[in-house]
Design an enzyme around this catalytic site. Structure first.
Site, PDB file in Angstrom:
ATOM      1  N   ALA A  69       0.864  -1.177   0.000  1.00 18.80           N
ATOM      2  CA  ALA A  69       0.000   0.000   0.000  1.00 18.80           C
ATOM      3  C   ALA A  69       0.902   1.229   0.000  1.00 18.80           C
ATOM      4  O   ALA A  69       2.064   1.168   0.419  1.00 18.80           O
ATOM      5  CB  ALA A  69      -0.909  -0.019   1.218  1.00 18.80           C
ATOM      6  N   GLY A 112       0.684  -4.923   0.911  1.00 15.08           N
ATOM      7  CA  GLY A 112      -0.507  -4.953   0.066  1.00 15.08           C
ATOM      8  C   GLY A 112      -0.261  -5.623  -1.281  1.00 15.08           C
ATOM      9  O   GLY A 112      -1.190  -6.167  -1.881  1.00 15.08           O
ATOM     10  N   GLU A 115      -0.655  -9.185  -0.618  1.00 17.85           N
ATOM     11  CA  GLU A 115      -2.091  -9.403  -0.366  1.00 17.85           C
ATOM     12  C   GLU A 115      -2.900  -9.373  -1.655  1.00 17.85           C
ATOM     13  O   GLU A 115      -3.848 -10.143  -1.814  1.00 17.85           O
ATOM     14  CB  GLU A 115      -2.590  -8.347   0.629  1.00 17.85           C
ATOM     15  CG  GLU A 115      -1.958  -8.550   2.000  1.00 17.85           C
ATOM     16  CD  GLU A 115      -2.210  -7.395   2.948  1.00 17.85           C
ATOM     17  OE1 GLU A 115      -1.764  -6.268   2.632  1.00 17.85           O
ATOM     18  OE2 GLU A 115      -2.859  -7.605   3.972  1.00 17.85           O
ATOM     19  N   GLU A 135       4.672  -5.027   7.024  1.00 18.45           N
ATOM     20  CA  GLU A 135       3.957  -3.930   7.698  1.00 18.45           C
ATOM     21  C   GLU A 135       4.438  -3.709   9.131  1.00 18.45           C
ATOM     22  O   GLU A 135       4.454  -2.582   9.624  1.00 18.45           O
ATOM     23  CB  GLU A 135       2.443  -4.204   7.712  1.00 18.45           C
ATOM     24  CG  GLU A 135       1.767  -4.061   6.360  1.00 18.45           C
ATOM     25  CD  GLU A 135       1.706  -5.364   5.575  1.00 18.45           C
ATOM     26  OE1 GLU A 135       2.494  -6.295   5.866  1.00 18.45           O
ATOM     27  OE2 GLU A 135       0.873  -5.442   4.660  1.00 18.45           O
TER      28      GLU A 135
END
Ligand code: CAA
Length: 261
Positions: A69, A112, A115, A135
């Site tokens: 992200a 992300g 993911e 993260e």
């Protein structure tokens, strides 16, 4: 040249019956910002609704599938802001796409990015791919399903290891752990994923949708319920033209011609 945020963040192409989405924010290693999420979702919905498309491939660059992200977009957010205006919510929609989605992962698939790859139906990785949930190093934790999907595909031991230490694993370890379906040389990555997608796109489209639905049911239901769901879908496949074509073609020793509807 316009900055990444004033132009499209992805490239969208059609290769025969395959829809190809290429993440395209090279300056930030394809960091997943809100605009990219919206653009990926719009492209997925468009392909899902298009009878001429039978399967979808999502890829990035040789260097990065996606490095997570977008940290710059998140850094100053508060809990209340994120809770009121969930910047990750677009990604929740990926699981409602009915056509198969293959992730072609080269380079970094972190946070992300890992993911997003796990949100796809299966992953083809290049030998140099790296997977991780770093993260924790940023003072946070996975937010697009990593703690759940990694645990489903790799099991608790490796999921805990990756989520808690933030360490990265290579394609071979990811394959051994069940995260990745196939590992190929970097130069063959896109071709391999596209060929798999072309193969899928050539089959009886309703049966393909049902097969995806049946496998996914394994993650939501008890074994008894999942088996019942599969049996009903199996029976439903006999309501499709493609079942008649596939079986008659086999018995007549000829290649089937599926009309993809
Ligand atoms: N968000 C924003 N920008 C990012 C980014 C990210 N996730 N990852 C990389 N970038 C940017 C870098 O800031 C850098 O920008 P500048 O050129 O403007 O400095 C550019 O991309 C290239 O990156 P590096 O210079 O760091 O490249 P490198 O080869 O030295 O390192 C890397 C590559 C190891 C992937 C490193 O970029 C990195 O660690 N990235 C962050 C990985 C990460 O922590 N991901 C998790 C994000 S949080 C998340 O994803 C939450 C969630 O679950 C929803």
């Amino acid at each position: 040249t316009p900055s990444d945020d004033t132009r499209s963040t992805i490239l969208v192409e059609r290769r025969e019956r395959v829809g190809l989405i290429t993440l395209n924010r090279p300056k930030s290693l394809n960091a997943l910002n809100r605009r990219l999420a919206a653009e990926v979702l719009a492209a997925l919905h468009e392909f899902d609704a298009d009878d001429r498309i039978g399967a979808i491939v999502i890829t990035g660059s040789m260097r990065a599938f996606a490095a997570g992200a977008d940290i710059a977009e998140m850094v100053d957010k508060t809990f209340v802001e994120l809770n009121a205006d969930d910047i990750l919510s677009d990604w929740d929609q990926v699981r409602f796409i009915k056509k198969p989605i293959i992730a072609a992962v080269g380079g970094y698939a972190l946070g992300g990015g890992c993911e997003l790859a796990l949100l796809c139906d299966f992953i083809v990785a290049s030998e140099d791919a790296q997977f991780g949930q770093p993260e924790i190093k940023l003072g946070i934790l996975p937010g697009i399903g990593g703690s759940q999907r990694l645990t489903h595909s790799a099991g608790k031991a490796l999921a805990m290891d990756l989520v808690l230490t933030g360490r990265t694993i290579g394609a071979t370890e990811a394959k051994a752990a069940g995260i990745v379906a196939r590992v190929v040389p970097a130069g063959d990555l896109l071709q391999t994923a596209l060929e798999a997608a072309h193969t899928i796109a050539g089959y009886n489209a309703p049966a393909v949708r049902m097969a995806k639905e049946a496998v996914n049911r394994a993650f939501e239901a008890s074994l008894a319920e999942g088996l019942m769901h599969e049996r009903r879908l199996f029976q439903a496949a006999f309501a499709t033209e493609g079942q008649k074509e596939g079986m008659h073609a086999f018995l007549a020793k000829r290649a089937p011609v599926f009309r993809n509807r």
